[in-house]
Each structure stands twice: as structure tokens, then as C-alpha cells.
Design a protein around this motif. Sequence first.
Motif, mmCIF file in Angstrom:
data_model
loop_
_atom_site.group_PDB
_atom_site.id
_atom_site.type_symbol
_atom_site.label_atom_id
_atom_site.label_comp_id
_atom_site.label_asym_id
_atom_site.label_seq_id
_atom_site.Cartn_x
_atom_site.Cartn_y
_atom_site.Cartn_z
ATOM 1 N N CYS A 26 -32.298 -45.085 -73.334
ATOM 2 C CA CYS A 26 -31.271 -46.077 -73.659
ATOM 3 C C CYS A 26 -31.948 -47.434 -73.916
ATOM 4 O O CYS A 26 -32.762 -47.892 -73.111
ATOM 5 N N ARG A 27 -31.615 -48.054 -75.033
ATOM 6 C CA ARG A 27 -32.262 -49.317 -75.405
ATOM 7 C C ARG A 27 -31.288 -50.488 -75.525
ATOM 8 O O ARG A 27 -31.605 -51.506 -76.132
ATOM 9 N N ALA A 28 -30.112 -50.326 -74.931
ATOM 10 C CA ALA A 28 -29.155 -51.437 -74.852
ATOM 11 C C ALA A 28 -28.215 -51.155 -73.684
ATOM 12 O O ALA A 28 -27.526 -50.131 -73.667
ATOM 13 N N GLN A 136 -38.505 -56.403 -81.414
ATOM 14 C CA GLN A 136 -37.873 -55.188 -80.895
ATOM 15 C C GLN A 136 -38.693 -54.608 -79.745
ATOM 16 O O GLN A 136 -38.142 -54.173 -78.730
ATOM 17 N N ARG A 139 -38.123 -56.170 -76.435
ATOM 18 C CA ARG A 139 -36.907 -55.813 -75.731
ATOM 19 C C ARG A 139 -37.237 -54.966 -74.488
ATOM 20 O O ARG A 139 -36.511 -55.003 -73.495
ATOM 21 N N ASN A 140 -38.353 -54.215 -74.550
ATOM 22 C CA ASN A 140 -38.801 -53.481 -73.367
ATOM 23 C C ASN A 140 -38.935 -54.409 -72.172
ATOM 24 O O ASN A 140 -38.557 -54.056 -71.049
ATOM 25 N N PHE A 144 -34.234 -54.158 -71.773
ATOM 26 C CA PHE A 144 -33.144 -53.842 -72.700
ATOM 27 C C PHE A 144 -31.804 -54.338 -72.148
ATOM 28 O O PHE A 144 -30.765 -53.722 -72.350
ATOM 29 N N ASP A 145 -31.867 -55.452 -71.410
ATOM 30 C CA ASP A 145 -30.704 -56.100 -70.790
ATOM 31 C C ASP A 145 -30.132 -55.327 -69.601
ATOM 32 O O ASP A 145 -29.061 -55.687 -69.093
ATOM 33 N N CYS A 185 -34.133 -45.898 -69.212
ATOM 34 C CA CYS A 185 -35.179 -45.857 -70.226
ATOM 35 C C CYS A 185 -36.516 -45.907 -69.506
ATOM 36 O O CYS A 185 -36.876 -46.947 -68.939
ATOM 37 N N GLN A 187 -40.405 -46.425 -69.295
ATOM 38 C CA GLN A 187 -41.169 -47.328 -70.151
ATOM 39 C C GLN A 187 -42.637 -47.419 -69.735
ATOM 40 O O GLN A 187 -42.973 -48.060 -68.748
ATOM 41 N N SER A 214 -35.826 -48.947 -66.998
ATOM 42 C CA SER A 214 -34.589 -49.718 -67.031
ATOM 43 C C SER A 214 -33.449 -48.824 -66.563
ATOM 44 O O SER A 214 -33.408 -47.631 -66.903
ATOM 45 N N ASN A 225 -28.347 -47.385 -79.584
ATOM 46 C CA ASN A 225 -28.082 -46.245 -78.716
ATOM 47 C C ASN A 225 -27.587 -45.021 -79.480
ATOM 48 O O ASN A 225 -27.321 -43.976 -78.883
#
Length: 242
Positions: A26-28, A136, A139-140, A144-145, A185, A187, A214, A225
Motif C-alpha cells: 500500500c502506497r497511500a 515518488q 514517499r517511502n 506513505f502518510d 507496505c 520497505q 508502513s 493503490n
Amino acid sequence: MNTSQVATVVADAASVDDAIASRFSCRAFLRDKPVARETIAQILDVASRAPSGTNTQPWKAYVLQGASRDSLADKVCAAHDALYADPSLAEQYREEYDYYPTKWVSPYIDRRRENGWGLYGLLGIAKGEKDRMHAQHQRNFRFFDAPVGLMFTMDRILGRGSLMDYGMFLQNVMVAARARGLHTCPQAAWNGFAKIILPHIGATEGEMLVCGMSLGYADVDAKVNGFHTPREPAANFTHWLE
């Protein structure tokens, strides 16, 4: 032997399968939707049932939330920007163990390229747009928030087999998270910045960084996503012997 483990019947195989199959990177995440500390503790507790050689249990977990999460993100993002501006700094940011091969061959390089360009293509990032790729990738380092960041370490004295044990533990974390409606996610991107991360989390000198992760609730409306990597069918990698 724990008789409950022997006697337990998993009545709903479909839910177990769904938890595994619905796991993705998941990246968001929804930054403003927190995860209860009790839930995180439950996930780590059940994940600890992962097998390990002679029950060594090599995993150590550090949970970052709030100010500790944000300040680590700021530190690593600053280092990431500096490295982008001056690639000669790369020598300062070396991974402690080789996560990827030094020489890529097919089919692994093909899958890697498919993964990278599939993600960038979805986000409209064209080949050669280095600034956008850098943004981008960074973001890691903002998780990713996700409201929860996890850092996993193990003692350097342990052998390579402990990394295999660790993978099973990490998979348990991710599947247990899915069972609770959460996404993750894993990482390895953090690994090169271990010299910043380890002092920040209070790890001892004998520990090495295995990876970060994350954890949170997925932003279901985020385009990123929608990116899900393909898998080879089992028939392609299975050999039956009789």
C-alpha cells in the motif's frame, strides 16, 4: 506442546486466503485515521508465532507514531535529498546486507522493470523524469502518510538463516494486519539510512536494520493503490516428484 495449537480447527479457510491474497504494498494511507496501540500490540504478538531456527526468534520491532515518526521522516528525507543532489554521498548510505543481487538476470530483471514502470506509468511519471521519480521514491520516507511506522532490527551476531526466519515473521505481521482491516507496505528502501535510523529508535550497536514498514488504513481513493503486481501461477514454479 500447546494442545490448543494441535486441536485448533481453522473453520474459515477463505478468510485466511483472503487475508494473504489481499495483501499488497500500500502506497497511500489515511494519515488522520490512527491505529490503536492495542491493535498494533495484538498484531506483533500473533506474528511472533512465526517459526525460527531452534526458536531463536531474531526479531526486534520499534513502533513509531506521532513526533518520533515525523522527526525520523524529516531526517531521512533531508538525507535522501542531499544524496540526490550529490550522488557521491552514496558511500555514506550503504545497506548492511545485500537485499538485491549485484548482477541482474532474467526473469528477475524483467519482473523488476515491469514493477517499476508499471507503478510510474500509473502515476504518469515518464522515463527520464528524475525529479518526479525522486519525489515518488521519497514517499517511502514519509511512510506513505501511514500513521504508524515500524522498524525491524536483528542482532548482527546472527546468521543468514535468521533473515529467512524474519521474512516469515514479517509476513505474519502483514497478514495479521489484513485480518484487522489494515494495510501495510514492507520497505527495504530505509536500509541505506540505517546510520540515521538506528540511533533515532534507540537500537543498540549490536543491531542491524532489516527493513521498515508502513501500517495503517489504506486510502481507497488513491490512484497508486490501484497498482497490484502480478504473480506467476504455481504451476510455473512447482515441480511434482513421484
